[in-house]
Write an enzyme that holds these catalytic residues in place. Structure first.
Site, short mmCIF file in Angstrom:
data_model
loop_
_atom_site.label_atom_id
_atom_site.label_comp_id
_atom_site.label_asym_id
_atom_site.label_seq_id
_atom_site.Cartn_x
_atom_site.Cartn_y
_atom_site.Cartn_z
N GLU A 34 0.86 -1.19 0.00
CA GLU A 34 0.00 0.00 0.00
C GLU A 34 0.90 1.24 0.00
O GLU A 34 1.91 1.30 0.68
CB GLU A 34 -0.88 -0.01 1.26
CG GLU A 34 -1.92 1.11 1.26
CD GLU A 34 -2.84 1.08 2.48
OE1 GLU A 34 -2.41 0.60 3.55
OE2 GLU A 34 -3.99 1.54 2.35
N LYS A 41 -9.84 1.38 -2.94
CA LYS A 41 -10.14 0.90 -1.59
C LYS A 41 -11.61 1.16 -1.25
O LYS A 41 -12.09 2.29 -1.35
CB LYS A 41 -9.22 1.61 -0.60
CG LYS A 41 -9.24 1.07 0.82
CD LYS A 41 -8.21 1.84 1.64
CE LYS A 41 -7.88 1.22 2.96
NZ LYS A 41 -6.77 1.95 3.62
N CYS A 57 -5.68 -3.14 2.46
CA CYS A 57 -5.49 -2.92 3.89
C CYS A 57 -6.76 -3.08 4.72
O CYS A 57 -7.16 -4.19 5.04
CB CYS A 57 -4.81 -1.57 4.12
SG CYS A 57 -3.88 -1.54 5.67
O1 AKG Z 1 -7.09 -2.03 9.99
C1 AKG Z 1 -6.03 -1.64 10.46
O2 AKG Z 1 -5.73 -1.83 11.63
C2 AKG Z 1 -5.06 -0.88 9.63
C3 AKG Z 1 -5.65 -0.44 8.34
C4 AKG Z 1 -4.78 0.47 7.57
O3 AKG Z 1 -3.71 0.81 7.96
C5 AKG Z 1 -5.24 0.94 6.28
O4 AKG Z 1 -6.36 0.69 5.87
O5 AKG Z 1 -4.45 1.61 5.60
#
Ligand code: AKG
Length: 308
Positions: free
Chosen positions: A67, A137, A178
């Site tokens: 990411e 996303k 993510c």
């Molecule tokens: O869900 C998480 O704990 C981290 C998610 C995250 O860092 C993101 O979505 O970029």
């Protein structure tokens, strides 16, 4: 650093549904690049391209980046680093690298500008350099854990609204980014579309990473009986947002077959459909679902008071 599964030497015939160059028999070689990402966009992109060529030298058919591979992670950076898809600087570099190296590139994510909106977007390039998928996303990362971490992507980003899958040498692959990893329903939709593997470029942090990163990856793999790849940037303790690292490849039994620590490196693994078919036939939960029960509409009884 490089971690490797017990890789066989070539791609299994089942993967050869599409015409392929340079692929033999045995499994899909995937390389997850745990990239060191800094403030300099051009340097980040140059390093990513270098890693794609190195991955090819390591035998990759598919290379995945993390990411925000081209930008530091933080809402204040997204607008500055954003570019359009598919003709921005980072996209053109990925396209060219995919074509020159002759590999599929899952281009981690980048801040995408489209009109007046910004998205957190993953692009996928096939070995001819064609854009074969673009995932925005779906679930934005808005959390608040007092004393630990507060993050609100929705302050600047817009959520995507579609499920994205693509085919790589006959292996159907689903994409999430993510925070998307936390949502079983999304993964289930991709499994229902026939995915054998889900790839999540991600950047969990020092608060949620130790607790949830592996747990969620293994949960998705075990519940849906498919391969899961989690690809993080390397940890930079001096960054505003400190990534957990620990990129990993998880098999359809829910076992971690290879994992990096927090440092930059490449994880080389082989995605073979045999364990997927094995677990699906030996523990046949896919055929045993009681959808008749789950789909039953529940209702709350209302008391109707007759006043006269
Ligand atoms: O869900 C998480 O704990 C981290 C998610 C995250 O860092 C993101 O979505 O970029």
């Amino acid at each position: 650093m490089s971690a490797s599964t017990s890789a066989t030497d070539a791609v299994h015939p089942r993967f050869l549904e599409k015409p392929v160059v340079n692929v033999g028999v045995g499994g899909l070689k995937v390389v997850l690049v745990q990239l060191a990402v800094g403030m300099d966009k051009h340097q980040n992109v140059t390093e990513a391209v270098k890693q794609i060529h190195l991955a090819k030298a390591n035998g990759a058919h598919l290379v995945a980046l993390p990411e925000f591979f081209n930008a530091p992670y933080g809402t204040k950076y997204f607008a500055k680093y954003a570019e359009s898809v598919p003709d921005g600087e980072s996209c053109l570099a990925l396209k060219r690298a995919a074509q020159e190296a002759g590999v599929y590139v899952v281009g981690g994510t980048m801040p995408e500008r489209c009109g007046d909106k910004l998205y957190n977007t993953c692009t996928v390039w096939d070995c001819a350099g064609d854009l074969v998928a673009q995932h925005r996303k779906v679930h934005l990362f808005d959390i608040d854990i007092p004393g630990k971490i507060r993050f609100k992507e929705s302050d600047v980003l817009t959520a995507g609204d579609s499920i994205t899958t693509f085919d790589c040498y006959g292996v159907k692959i689903g994409l999430g980014i993510c925070y998307d990893l936390r949502f079983f329903e999304m993964a289930q939709l991709m499994a229902k579309e026939g995915c054998s593997m889900l790839i999540y470029p991600g950047a969990f942090n020092m608060a949620t990473g130790p607790c949830h990163w592996e747990l969620l990856g293994r949960a998705r793999a075990n519940d849906l009986q498919l391969w899961v790849a989690l690809v993080s940037p390397a940890r930079d303790a001096a960054a505003d947002y400190v990534a957990w690292g620990h990129s990993m490849l998880i098999n359809p039994w829910g076992a971690v077959v290879a994992e990096l620590d927090e440092k930059p490196g490449q994880l080389c693994g082989t995605v073979d459909l045999d364990p997927l078919e094995q677990v699906r036939s030996q523990i046949p939960i896919r055929a045993q679902r009681r959808t008749d029960l789950y789909d039953t509409v529940s209702y709350t009884k209302r008391t109707i008071i007759l006043t006269d």
